[in-house]
Structures are given as structure tokens and as C-alpha cells.
Design an enzyme around this catalytic site. Structure first.
Site, PDB file in Angstrom:
ATOM      1  N   SER A   8       1.012  -1.266  -0.080  1.00 33.52           N
ATOM      2  CA  SER A   8      -0.199   0.143  -0.080  1.00 33.52           C
ATOM      3  C   SER A   8       0.799   1.146  -0.005  1.00 33.52           C
ATOM      4  O   SER A   8       0.185   2.238  -0.216  1.00 33.52           O
ATOM      5  CB  SER A   8      -0.715  -0.007   1.194  1.00 33.52           C
ATOM      6  OG  SER A   8      -1.467  -0.999   1.340  1.00 33.52           O
TER       7      SER A   8
ATOM      8  N   GLU B 163      -4.281  -0.526  -8.998  1.00 32.10           N
ATOM      9  CA  GLU B 163      -3.539   0.303  -9.356  1.00 32.10           C
ATOM     10  C   GLU B 163      -2.234  -0.343  -9.923  1.00 32.10           C
ATOM     11  O   GLU B 163      -1.594  -1.422  -9.204  1.00 32.10           O
ATOM     12  CB  GLU B 163      -3.120   1.187  -8.132  1.00 32.10           C
ATOM     13  CG  GLU B 163      -3.889   2.166  -7.823  1.00 32.10           C
ATOM     14  CD  GLU B 163      -3.883   3.183  -6.601  1.00 32.10           C
ATOM     15  OE1 GLU B 163      -4.115   4.137  -6.527  1.00 32.10           O
ATOM     16  OE2 GLU B 163      -3.186   2.514  -5.664  1.00 32.10           O
TER      17      GLU B 163
ATOM     18  N   ASN C 117      -4.270   5.850  -1.968  1.00 28.85           N
ATOM     19  CA  ASN C 117      -3.971   5.875  -0.390  1.00 28.85           C
ATOM     20  C   ASN C 117      -3.364   7.390   0.072  1.00 28.85           C
ATOM     21  O   ASN C 117      -3.531   7.556   0.962  1.00 28.85           O
ATOM     22  CB  ASN C 117      -3.192   4.777  -0.033  1.00 28.85           C
ATOM     23  CG  ASN C 117      -3.825   3.463   0.386  1.00 28.85           C
ATOM     24  OD1 ASN C 117      -5.111   3.233   0.323  1.00 28.85           O
ATOM     25  ND2 ASN C 117      -2.930   2.305   0.231  1.00 28.85           N
TER      26      ASN C 117
END
Ligand code: CAA
Ligand code: NAD
Length: 284
Positions: A120, A153, A191
Site C-alpha cells: 500500500s 493500481e 491511499n
């Protein structure tokens, strides 16, 4: 363009089991690798439960669900990944642990194989640099719950070749996802926006502005979000959110990205959210 015929997934936690299920649903044989039998069985149990939900909602037939489950080979041995054309790493958000695994995989896999991380927030190039194939390393960042969320992504480092990116876009579409291109900066696109929002919600709650229930209700009913920030924090995992915040703060030194004291204390207390049975809410 090389064809991706067999996929390996490392880590059968929240993300890894969803990624394995999604790849198998697209018709690909999957090798799902874990460090130990207990988390492996837990991950396979989550896949079975998710497939049962799709059957119950008539989105899958029983025989298709069984065939998807049978396409996933669970293992605790890294060497079983050796024939994979693509390996997606979805283990704990910790750089040294991921680097050690990337080194092992690089030695094991064929030269054409692509190595991806579902990180992430970590630097993808740091993982790529641990291998002899940085041009075949990229980020492939899925969203939780993976079988439902439509986005992936694709993260390009300064060393990833365009061929690799093109293959990953085609792979993402094969899974029924919509790929978007992101650069190798912590948090990528989603994020970078989502994590400061979640951390700010904790700060507001700590400051006594409102109850967590009212903050959640506010964002759901006022903005149409499917979950309020505290429900989402419990869903993502407070441990994972804490690691992400530390990595993003370390890179940007932006106070919005610093972990609030309450988040740290909840992680220290083992209150990780849904996965541990208790977080901001109780799931006992
Ligand atoms: N497997 C199978 N089906 C599932 C499922 C799963 N794992 N999870 C949810 N579903 C299905 C439900 O069965 C339901 O199906 P129907 O529409 O046919 O009834 C549908 O998904 C919706 O579920 P629910 O009705 O139970 O609940 P809901 O309407 O609240 O939806 C949700 C659940 C899809 C999770 C929704 O609450 C949501 O979108 N939440 C936000 C999720 C989110 O923001 N994810 C991103 C997290 S951030 C991230 O992933 C990146 C990172 O690096 C941290
Ligand atoms: P998790 O804690 O649910 O699962 C991680 C799993 O990895 C555990 O089952 C653990 O046993 C296993 N593991 C640890 N070391 C391993 C190794 N060397 N080999 C094989 N398995 C190993 O975590 P998660 O939420 O699934 O997150 C995994 C990754 O995905 C992290 O990088 C995280 O940042 C990222 N991510 C998480 C979310 C989310 O919403 N939770 C969303 C997108 C991306």
C-alpha cells in the site's frame, strides 16, 4: 507480449486470499503460498465463504464455484511457485520481510516472470533493487474486498519497462478490473488521499469533536460513502493502517500522515479491527 498462464500469490491474509480467488475466477491456475498451515487454511476458508456468498446470490453456479476453488493450490513451500509467470506478493507491510521474499523469488522464477507487490505504501523500487530483474518488477495494488472492488493500481518504478506495464494492464483487465497507472510514491493515488482522511477522523475523535458512530454516520449519510472512516479502518486493519501511516510520514514528513497516538495504542493492544475481533467496534 508474454502470456500469463499461472499466477502465484504470497500471503493468504485479507488481500492475498481475495487476489487468489479473483485470479482463479478469471480461469487462471493459482499457487497460494503462506508461511504456515494455520493462516493458509484460514485464507482458503475465506475464499470458500466468499464463493458461497456468490453462489447464494446466484452470481455463480455451484459447479463454477467448485472449479474456481479447485484451481487454487495452497502451499507453505516457496519452491512450488517456480513455474509461475507472475507472482503477486501480499504479505505483511514490512520492507525487510518483503525484500527477503523478493530475493528468494528472484532466484527461483524463470527470467520472463513478473514480480509484483500489493504494497500500500512501500517503495516498489526498493523491492525491485533486491532482484536481478528490476525491469520485470512493478506494483499491482488491489482494493479490499478484492473480489468486489473494481480498481487496480499498476505502479511503474523508474526501472519498470513499458512492456511489463502493458502486460499488467492486460492482466488487470482479464481479472475484470479497471487498471490505472500510478507512480512509485507512497500511497500511490488512492491511499495518498484516503489514508490522511482516515487518520484525520481518528484525530477528530481523539479531540472529542463527536462520537465515532456519529462521524461514521456523517460520512455515510452526508457524503454517500459506503462505510464511515472507523468502519473502514476496522475493515482495512488498524495494524496495516499504522504501518502505512509510518511509511508515508517517513517519506513526506507531512503531519497529516503521522499516526495519531490512539491508533498506535490500539495496535499495541492488539485491536486490529475485524480480523482480531475488536477494533473501533466489537466483532465478537
Ligand atoms: N465476497 C463475496 N461477496 C462479497 C464480499 C466478498 N468478500 N464482500 C462483499 N460482498 C458482496 C455482498 O454479498 C453484497 O452483494 P449484493 O450487492 O449482491 O447484495 C455486496 O458485496 C455488498 O455487500 P453488503 O450488502 O454485505 O454490504 P455493503 O453494501 O456495505 O458492501 C462493501 C460491502 C462492498 C465492502 C462496501 O461496504 C464498500 O464498498 N466498502 C468500502 C470498501 C473500501 O473502501 N475499500 C477500499 C479499502 S482501502 C484499500 O483496499 C487500499 C489499501 O491499501 C488500504
Ligand atoms: P494480513 O495481515 O491480512 O495478511 C498478511 C499475511 O501474510 C498473513 O497471513 C501472514 O501470515 C502472511 N505472511 C507473512 N510473511 C509471509 C511470507 N514470508 N510468506 C508468505 N506469507 C507471509 O495483511 P493484508 O491486509 O492482506 O495486507 C497484505 C498486503 O496488502 C500489505 O502489503 C498491505 O499493505 C497491502 N494492502 C492491504 C489492504 C487492506 O485493506 N488491508 C489493501 C490493499 C493493499
Amino acid at each position: 507480449m508474454a502470456e500469463i498462464r499461472t499466477v502465484g500469490v504470497c500471503g493468504a491474509g485479507l488481500m492475498g486470499n481475495g487476489i487468489a480467488q479473483t485470479c482463479a475466477t478469471a480461469g487462471l491456475p493459482v499457487v497460494l503460498m503462506e508461511v504456515a498451515q494455520t493462516p493458509l487454511e484460514r485464507g482458503m476458508g475465506s475464499i470458500a465463504k466468499s464463493l458461497d456468498t456468490f453462489v447464494a446470490k446466484s452470481k455463480l453456479s455451484r459447479s463454477d464455484a467448485d472449479a474456481i476453488f479447485a484451481r487454487i493450490t495452497p502451499t507453505t513451500e516457496v519452491k512450488k511457485l517456480k513455474d509461475c509467470d507472475l507472482v503477486i506478493e501480499a504479505i505483511v507491510e514490512n520492507a525487510p520481510t518483503k525484500i527477503a521474499l523478493f530475493k528468494q523469488l528472484d532466484e527461483l522464477l524463470a527470467p520472463h516472470a513478473i514480480l509484483c507487490t500489493n504494497t500500500s505504501s512501500l517503495c516498489v523500487i526498493e523491492l525491485a533493487a533486491a532482484t536481478q530483474r528490476p525491469h520485470r518488477v512493478a506494483g499491482l495494488h488491489f482494493f479490499n474486498p478484492v473480489p468486489i472492488m473494481k480498481l487496480v493500481e499498476v505502479v511503474k518504478t523508474i526501472a519498470t519497462t513499458q512492456d511489463t506495464i502493458d502486460e499488467l494492464f492486460a492482466f488487470g483487465r482479464k481479472l475484470g478490473k479497471e487498471p490505472i497507472l500510478a507512480q512509485d510514491t507512497p500511497g500511490f493515488i488512492v491511499n495518498r488521499l484516503l489514508v490522511p482522511y482516515l487518520l484525520y477522523a481518528i484525530r477528530l475523535y481523539e479531540s472529542g469533536l463527536a462520537s465515532k458512530e456519529d462521524i461514521d454516520k456523517g460520512m455515510k449519510l452526508g457524503c454517500g460513502y459506503p462505510m464511515g472512516p472507523f468502519e473502514l479502518l476496522d475493515f482495512v486493519g488498524l495494524d496495516t493502517t499504522y504501518y502505512i501511516a509510518q511509511i508515508m510520514f517517513d517519506e513526506f514528513k507531512d503531519p497529516m500522515m503521522a499516526a495519531p497516538p490512539l491508533l498506535k495504542r490500539m495496535v499495541l493492544a492488539g485491536r486490529y479491527g475485524r480480523k482480531s475481533g475488536k477494533g473501533f467496534y466489537d466483532y465478537a
